[in-house]
Write a protein that holds these residues in place. Structure first.
Motif, PDB file in Angstrom:
ATOM      1  N   UNK A   1      -9.613 -67.546  22.541  1.00 44.72           N
ATOM      2  CA  UNK A   1     -10.456 -67.785  23.706  1.00 44.72           C
ATOM      3  C   UNK A   1     -10.764 -69.270  23.860  1.00 44.72           C
ATOM      4  N   UNK A   2     -11.099 -69.911  22.773  1.00 43.66           N
ATOM      5  CA  UNK A   2     -11.448 -71.341  22.819  1.00 43.66           C
ATOM      6  C   UNK A   2     -10.235 -72.216  23.111  1.00 43.66           C
ATOM      7  N   UNK A   3      -9.043 -71.716  22.767  1.00 43.25           N
ATOM      8  CA  UNK A   3      -7.822 -72.486  23.018  1.00 43.25           C
ATOM      9  C   UNK A   3      -7.374 -72.389  24.475  1.00 43.25           C
ATOM     10  N   UNK A   4      -7.558 -71.242  25.101  1.00 49.30           N
ATOM     11  CA  UNK A   4      -6.936 -70.998  26.402  1.00 49.30           C
ATOM     12  C   UNK A   4      -7.843 -71.235  27.603  1.00 49.30           C
ATOM     13  N   UNK A   5      -9.015 -70.671  27.629  1.00 48.31           N
ATOM     14  CA  UNK A   5      -9.933 -70.708  28.782  1.00 48.31           C
ATOM     15  C   UNK A   5      -9.304 -70.138  30.054  1.00 48.31           C
ATOM     16  N   UNK A   6      -8.209 -69.401  29.915  1.00 50.46           N
ATOM     17  CA  UNK A   6      -7.503 -68.836  31.066  1.00 50.46           C
ATOM     18  C   UNK A   6      -8.152 -67.522  31.494  1.00 50.46           C
ATOM     19  N   UNK A   7      -8.482 -67.415  32.787  1.00 53.84           N
ATOM     20  CA  UNK A   7      -9.073 -66.177  33.288  1.00 53.84           C
ATOM     21  C   UNK A   7      -8.105 -65.004  33.142  1.00 53.84           C
ATOM     22  N   UNK A   8      -6.809 -65.264  33.260  1.00 51.28           N
ATOM     23  CA  UNK A   8      -5.805 -64.205  33.063  1.00 51.28           C
ATOM     24  C   UNK A   8      -5.894 -63.640  31.649  1.00 51.28           C
ATOM     25  N   UNK A   9      -6.103 -64.509  30.675  1.00 51.39           N
ATOM     26  CA  UNK A   9      -6.256 -64.082  29.279  1.00 51.39           C
ATOM     27  C   UNK A   9      -7.416 -63.101  29.143  1.00 51.39           C
ATOM     28  N   UNK A  10      -8.537 -63.414  29.794  1.00 48.52           N
ATOM     29  CA  UNK A  10      -9.720 -62.551  29.669  1.00 48.52           C
ATOM     30  C   UNK A  10      -9.521 -61.214  30.385  1.00 48.52           C
ATOM     31  N   UNK A  11      -8.936 -61.247  31.577  1.00 46.29           N
ATOM     32  CA  UNK A  11      -8.687 -60.001  32.303  1.00 46.29           C
ATOM     33  C   UNK A  11      -7.771 -59.098  31.488  1.00 46.29           C
ATOM     34  N   UNK A  12      -6.673 -59.673  30.976  1.00 44.11           N
ATOM     35  CA  UNK A  12      -5.718 -58.876  30.201  1.00 44.11           C
ATOM     36  C   UNK A  12      -6.341 -58.321  28.931  1.00 44.11           C
ATOM     37  N   UNK A  13      -7.145 -59.129  28.247  1.00 41.72           N
ATOM     38  CA  UNK A  13      -7.782 -58.656  27.013  1.00 41.72           C
ATOM     39  C   UNK A  13      -8.847 -57.607  27.285  1.00 41.72           C
ATOM     40  N   UNK A  14      -9.587 -57.757  28.371  1.00 40.63           N
ATOM     41  CA  UNK A  14     -10.595 -56.751  28.711  1.00 40.63           C
ATOM     42  C   UNK A  14      -9.910 -55.411  28.960  1.00 40.63           C
ATOM     43  N   UNK A  15      -8.820 -55.437  29.702  1.00 35.87           N
ATOM     44  CA  UNK A  15      -8.074 -54.202  29.960  1.00 35.87           C
ATOM     45  C   UNK A  15      -7.408 -53.673  28.689  1.00 35.87           C
ATOM     46  N   UNK A  16      -6.977 -54.579  27.819  1.00 31.23           N
ATOM     47  CA  UNK A  16      -6.339 -54.183  26.563  1.00 31.23           C
ATOM     48  C   UNK A  16      -7.329 -53.487  25.625  1.00 31.23           C
ATOM     49  N   UNK A  17      -8.505 -54.076  25.460  1.00 31.79           N
ATOM     50  CA  UNK A  17      -9.509 -53.500  24.562  1.00 31.79           C
ATOM     51  C   UNK A  17     -10.235 -52.313  25.181  1.00 31.79           C
ATOM     52  N   UNK A  18     -10.246 -52.257  26.505  1.00 29.68           N
ATOM     53  CA  UNK A  18     -10.927 -51.157  27.189  1.00 29.68           C
ATOM     54  C   UNK A  18     -10.089 -50.669  28.370  1.00 29.68           C
ATOM     55  N   UNK A  19      -9.192 -49.705  28.108  1.00 25.87           N
ATOM     56  CA  UNK A  19      -8.342 -49.184  29.186  1.00 25.87           C
ATOM     57  C   UNK A  19      -9.151 -48.566  30.334  1.00 25.87           C
ATOM     58  N   UNK A  20     -10.417 -48.232  30.102  1.00 26.47           N
ATOM     59  CA  UNK A  20     -11.261 -47.654  31.146  1.00 26.47           C
ATOM     60  C   UNK A  20     -11.992 -48.710  31.981  1.00 26.47           C
ATOM     61  N   UNK A  21     -11.729 -49.978  31.736  1.00 27.33           N
ATOM     62  CA  UNK A  21     -12.417 -51.047  32.472  1.00 27.33           C
ATOM     63  C   UNK A  21     -12.151 -50.940  33.975  1.00 27.33           C
ATOM     64  N   UNK A  22     -11.016 -50.419  34.361  1.00 23.74           N
ATOM     65  CA  UNK A  22     -10.692 -50.161  35.775  1.00 23.74           C
ATOM     66  C   UNK A  22     -10.983 -51.349  36.689  1.00 23.74           C
TER      67      UNK A  22
END
Length: 190
Positions: free
Chosen positions: A90-111
């Motif tokens: 997270x500290x290396x990237x700051x990319x919003x795409x990284x956060x969206x993908x990880x949120x969906x990865x850790x929580x498939x119900x994030x919808x």
């Protein structure tokens, strides 16, 4: 009577870090709401008027999604090593795409609806690492608001009602996800 702020967050470790990120996100969200109110009352606005709003909104998204991911890791009973790996990346990237993908990865119900995900990824094209909205041009002397970067998103930014809709819908979605996590967390104690 003088006001003092509790500035020491060093005592937070592991799963408590999620709350710290979510509290910071809440402060940025309040700033976004105030700036939107000011811009709404304005008869016109320019890129230098909307840039502080976009900077604070982008940072809200980064902090909110980080907090939600940390919250989800805690609910998933992640190891301390998993927390550390996520925070390092997270500290290396700051990319919003990284956060969206990880949120969906850790929580498939994030919808995350397609239009919200697209708006976040479009914003990421303009501001990949969280630094574009701080200055009028890039380190190469290029304007950030060039239509050639992403013409459709550029037009959404130029229309206040469209921009306001994106912001409100994103905030509403992430508040609903956070509420769901809180219900899940506290349901364990009942």
């Amino acid at each position: 009577m003088e006001k003092y702020f509790a500035l020491d967050g060093e005592h937070l470790i592991g799963s408590e870090k999620d709350l710290e990120y979510l509290k910071y996100a809440e402060s940025y969200k309040r700033t976004v709401m105030i700036l939107m109110e000011v811009l709404e009352k304005s008869s016109s606005y320019f890129h230098f008027d909307v840039t502080p709003l976009l900077f604070n909104f982008r940072h809200y998204l980064e902090l909110q999604m980080t907090g939600l991911i940390l919250y989800r890791l805690d609910l998933n009973k992640a190891t301390q090593l998993e927390f550390i790996r996520f925070m390092k990346k997270s500290r290396e990237t700051h990319s919003l795409s990284f956060y969206v993908n990880n949120l969906e990865n850790y929580d498939p119900n994030a919808n995350i609806p397609k239009e919200i995900k697209k708006a976040i990824i479009d914003m990421n094209q303009i501001d990949k690492k969280g630094d574009s909205f701080r200055y009028p041009e890039s380190s190469k002397g290029l304007k950030h608001y060039r239509k050639s970067i992403n013409p459709n998103f550029y037009n959404k930014l130029a229309n206040f009602n469209s921009l306001k809709s994106i912001i409100i819908n994103c905030i509403k979605l992430f508040e609903e996800i956070k509420e769901g996590y809180e219900i899940e967390k506290y349901a364990k104690y009942i």
